[in-house]
Design a protein around this motif. Structure first.
Motif, PDB file in Angstrom:
ATOM      1  N   ASN A   2       0.451  17.118 -11.963  1.00 54.00           N
ATOM      2  CA  ASN A   2       1.983  17.979 -11.755  1.00 54.00           C
ATOM      3  C   ASN A   2       1.860  19.107 -10.907  1.00 54.00           C
ATOM      4  N   PHE A   3       2.831  18.953  -9.616  1.00 51.59           N
ATOM      5  CA  PHE A   3       2.974  19.707  -8.355  1.00 51.59           C
ATOM      6  C   PHE A   3       3.215  21.066  -9.303  1.00 51.59           C
ATOM      7  N   THR A   4       2.454  21.543  -9.162  1.00 53.57           N
ATOM      8  CA  THR A   4       2.599  22.761 -10.427  1.00 53.57           C
ATOM      9  C   THR A   4       2.815  24.919  -9.405  1.00 53.57           C
ATOM     10  N   ARG A  41       0.584  -1.102   0.389  1.00 48.45           N
ATOM     11  CA  ARG A  41      -0.221   0.218   0.402  1.00 48.45           C
ATOM     12  C   ARG A  41       0.840   1.072   0.100  1.00 48.45           C
ATOM     13  N   VAL A  42       1.920   1.361   0.997  1.00 45.85           N
ATOM     14  CA  VAL A  42       2.489   2.308   1.118  1.00 45.85           C
ATOM     15  C   VAL A  42       3.743   2.904  -0.744  1.00 45.85           C
ATOM     16  N   GLY A  43       3.676   1.000  -0.588  1.00 48.31           N
ATOM     17  CA  GLY A  43       4.874   2.010  -2.594  1.00 48.31           C
ATOM     18  C   GLY A  43       3.947   2.234  -3.287  1.00 48.31           C
ATOM     19  N   ASN A  44       2.661   0.860  -3.782  1.00 53.07           N
ATOM     20  CA  ASN A  44       1.462   2.190  -4.381  1.00 53.07           C
ATOM     21  C   ASN A  44       1.386   3.616  -4.792  1.00 53.07           C
ATOM     22  N   ARG A  45       1.424   3.554  -3.412  1.00 52.37           N
ATOM     23  CA  ARG A  45       1.235   4.843  -2.952  1.00 52.37           C
ATOM     24  C   ARG A  45       2.417   5.904  -3.479  1.00 52.37           C
ATOM     25  N   VAL A  46       3.712   5.849  -3.484  1.00 51.35           N
ATOM     26  CA  VAL A  46       4.822   6.054  -3.613  1.00 51.35           C
ATOM     27  C   VAL A  46       4.692   6.425  -5.444  1.00 51.35           C
ATOM     28  N   ARG A  47       4.176   5.075  -5.772  1.00 53.34           N
ATOM     29  CA  ARG A  47       4.736   5.144  -7.231  1.00 53.34           C
ATOM     30  C   ARG A  47       3.709   5.811  -8.041  1.00 53.34           C
ATOM     31  N   ASP A  48       2.597   6.200  -7.311  1.00 58.71           N
ATOM     32  CA  ASP A  48       1.009   7.278  -8.006  1.00 58.71           C
ATOM     33  C   ASP A  48       1.519   8.523  -8.219  1.00 58.71           C
ATOM     34  N   ILE A  49       2.576   8.585  -6.706  1.00 60.62           N
ATOM     35  CA  ILE A  49       2.753  10.231  -6.563  1.00 60.62           C
ATOM     36  C   ILE A  49       3.958  10.506  -7.139  1.00 60.62           C
ATOM     37  N   PHE A  50       4.906   9.525  -7.220  1.00 59.53           N
ATOM     38  CA  PHE A  50       6.634   9.634  -8.758  1.00 59.53           C
ATOM     39  C   PHE A  50       5.765   9.297  -9.266  1.00 59.53           C
ATOM     40  N   GLY A  51       4.764   8.750  -9.756  1.00 60.02           N
ATOM     41  CA  GLY A  51       4.394   9.399 -11.592  1.00 60.02           C
ATOM     42  C   GLY A  51       4.249  10.297 -12.311  1.00 60.02           C
ATOM     43  N   LYS A  52       3.465  10.851 -10.854  1.00 63.89           N
ATOM     44  CA  LYS A  52       2.811  12.405 -11.090  1.00 63.89           C
ATOM     45  C   LYS A  52       3.751  13.631 -10.606  1.00 63.89           C
ATOM     46  N   TYR A  53       4.448  13.646 -10.427  1.00 62.77           N
ATOM     47  CA  TYR A  53       5.746  14.423  -9.518  1.00 62.77           C
ATOM     48  C   TYR A  53       6.658  14.367 -10.134  1.00 62.77           C
TER      49      TYR A  53
END
Length: 588
Positions: A449-451, A288-300
């Protein structure tokens, strides 16, 4: 090690009928069977290897030697004819004597070759070598002995014939040569039969080795099948005793495969299955943590963004936040001209190196790269990555670093582009604006995108283009100049209304760090400030004098040249009476 593992598994008081012990027993049985099969295979392979070595080292070598001996004997016959021609017909004693020596040499080589063949074949131990055909080898040896005897008689005849040749006894030669020809045909037939026997012996030995290897393969397959069946039987028994707990784990695993990472299985036993269930729950939490990290990393992009959003999930809100930010837009000077003169490969190589150096300059000064747009780069400074009071200082530090790195890039151009003459001049133009902007996650539900967005961003982009008007490499707003503090020397350039805006903005350029400027630069800044004040007061004469003084100090000072040109324009077309010293910039 396996025995120690089994003892440790049995000695654990909280584990009954240890699964490790059962698996250890099955593994030991399989290992024992595999070792037996391996030993058997090694023995058979040793026999096969020995047989193949006999075939290669003795049989095949003997067959080749027989052919070589036959060739030597035939060469004797050819040399004999050459001797007759050289002595009787050509009367060339030198060639005749050389040919006679070759006849003797070939006879000796024949005898040595046949003797070596017999020696090698006699070394074959028919009692230990199960593939050796003793009867065939004996027949071959008899034929080789006979061939040696025939060869000796043949050489005696040749010796007599040589005397007749050197005595020019033509009558005797005419009678002896046909007889030697008949003998030669019989001898060739004899050697052919001997080689055929050797070939048959070689084939038989090779066939026997292959049959043994095939037999060993069949036995190995049967043994492996039996071992596999035994292992499957024991495994089925173990599986039956563990099926309930395993089914629970299987259902949980299937849930994870289907994307249900919130599954948590009850731990009902204290054996290995219980420990495995606990590990499964820990694993799903990690997923669950890794999935959240992957989701975030794909967006930022920037690692600090990922780290902050993991530690502060509240930042993932898509509503955004209005705060003070410093935004930088920069691009490569004369990129359009460069793109027209360089080859596509050279242009891509240059851009990649340029972006690398610009990115390094931004990261070294704490900035966040938002995006690449063609040859342009957008970066920003602000919370949560930078304190508000240091935003502009870091942005100006990044600009100074960019100047250093573009000079580094200029020095690298010969090696980068592959030529040393007519190199392009590499420079960077930038615009910096500080003000309120909206910061947050912007995008679709799948990709964000964090912009930073807002008028501050647009203004920074416009100022980057205004540099072309004044010949500067950086323009920043008055708000940014105020926040720069005392660390940098700035120069007020003009008051402008950029394209698409209605509000006038004072714009400044970066001269350098405080305490590093020569006196001439300081005097130029003073005269330019006085000229700008006179210009805004519509005192054209005083303004012209100050700007001319600036050009006397530095003839390449483009802002002063621009202002003088503007004064010349005002001389023929004066501004309106309500003019307030603001210049309208038409271009973006």
């Amino acid at each position: 090690m396996l025995v120690q593992m089994a003892q440790e598994c049995s000695g654990m008081g909280f584990i009954r009928n240890s699964i490790g012990l059962k698996i250890f027993s099955v593994a030991s049985l399989i290992v024992f069977l595999m070792v037996g099969i391996t030993v058997m295979n090694l023995r058979v392979q040793a026999q096969v290897s020995h047989a193949l070595e006999q075939v290669a080292d003795r049989y095949i070598a003997a067959y080749g030697g027989m052919a070589d001996a036959n060739v030597r004997s035939m060469e004797q016959a050819l040399y004999l004819r050459r001797l007759v021609i050289a002595k009787i017909l050509l009367h060339d004693d030198a060639i005749a004597q050389t040919t006679a020596d070759d006849i003797v040499l070939n006879g000796r080589l024949f005898d040595e070759t046949v003797a070596n063949i017999r020696t090698e074949l006699n070394r074959v131990d028919t009692r230990q070598d199960v593939f050796a055909d003793a009867t065939t080898l004996a027949r071959i040896d008899e034929k080789l002995a006979l061939a040696q005897e025939q060869q000796r008689r043949y050489e005696e005849d040749i010796a007599r014939l040589q005397k007749q040749v050197f005595s020019n006894d033509v009558a005797e030669l005419q009678q002896a040569l046909p007889e030697l020809g008949d003998w030669r045909r019989d001898f060739n037939t004899h050697m052919g039969e001997t080689r055929q026997l050797m070939l048959e012996a070689t084939r038989n030995a090779a066939d026997n080795a292959i049959q043994l290897q095939q037999s060993a393969t069949r036995i190995s397959v049967i043994a492996v099948l039996l071992a596999s069946l035994l292992a499957l039987a024991v495994a089925a028994w173990i599986t039956h005793s563990l099926v309930r707990q395993v089914r629970v784990l299987l259902q949980g695993t299937q849930s994870v495969i289907n994307g249900q990472l919130d599954v948590a299985l009850p731990v009902t036993t204290s054996d290995e299955i219980g420990h495995l269930t606990h590990s499964f729950n820990t694993m799903t939490e990690g997923l669950r943590v890794g999935n959240r990290v992957r989701d975030i990393f794909g967006k930022y992009v920037d690692p600090r963004i990922v780290e902050d959003l993991i530690e502060k999930p509240q930042l993932m809100s898509s509503e955004g936040e209005r705060q003070i930010m410093t935004v930088l837009f920069c691009d490569m000077q004369d990129f359009t001209r460069l793109s027209e003169t360089l080859t596509p490969a050279a242009l891509v190589k240059l851009l990649n190196r340029y972006f690398t150096l610009i990115s390094e300059a931004i990261h070294e000064n704490g900035g966040v790269i938002d995006k690449f747009i063609g040859d342009a780069v957008m970066a920003y400074w602000g919370r949560p990555f930078n304190a508000e009071h240091e935003q502009v200082q870091r942005a100006l530090g990044a600009m100074l670093t960019m100047r250093e790195k573009t000079q580094q890039l200029q020095n690298e151009l010969p090696q980068l582009l592959g030529f040393r003459t007519n190199l392009p001049q590499i420079g960077v133009r930038a615009g910096i604006a500080t003000g309120e902007a909206i910061v947050g996650n912007i995008g679709s539900d799948r990709t964000k995108n964090f912009t930073v967005i807002g008028d501050t961003v647009n203004l920074a982009s416009r100022l980057e283009g205004v540099n072309k008007l004044y010949g500067t490499s950086l323009l920043l707003t008055e708000e940014a100049a105020v926040m720069a503090g005392e660390l940098f020397v700035l120069r007020e350039v003009d008051t402008v209304v950029v394209s698409g805006k209605t509000e006038a903005k004072k714009v400044f350029t970066l001269v350098g760090r405080k305490g590093t400027l020569p006196d001439t630069s300081i005097r130029l800044l003073q005269h330019y400030a006085q000229g700008l004040a006179a210009y805004r007061a519509a005192d054209w004469s005083a303004a012209r004098e100050q700007f001319q003084t600036c050009l006397q100090i530095n003839s390449l000072d483009e802002p002063s040249a621009v202002m003088l040109e503007r004064l010349n324009q005002f001389a023929s077309q004066p501004p309106s009476a309500d003019w307030q010293g603001v210049w309208l910039v038409a271009q973006k």
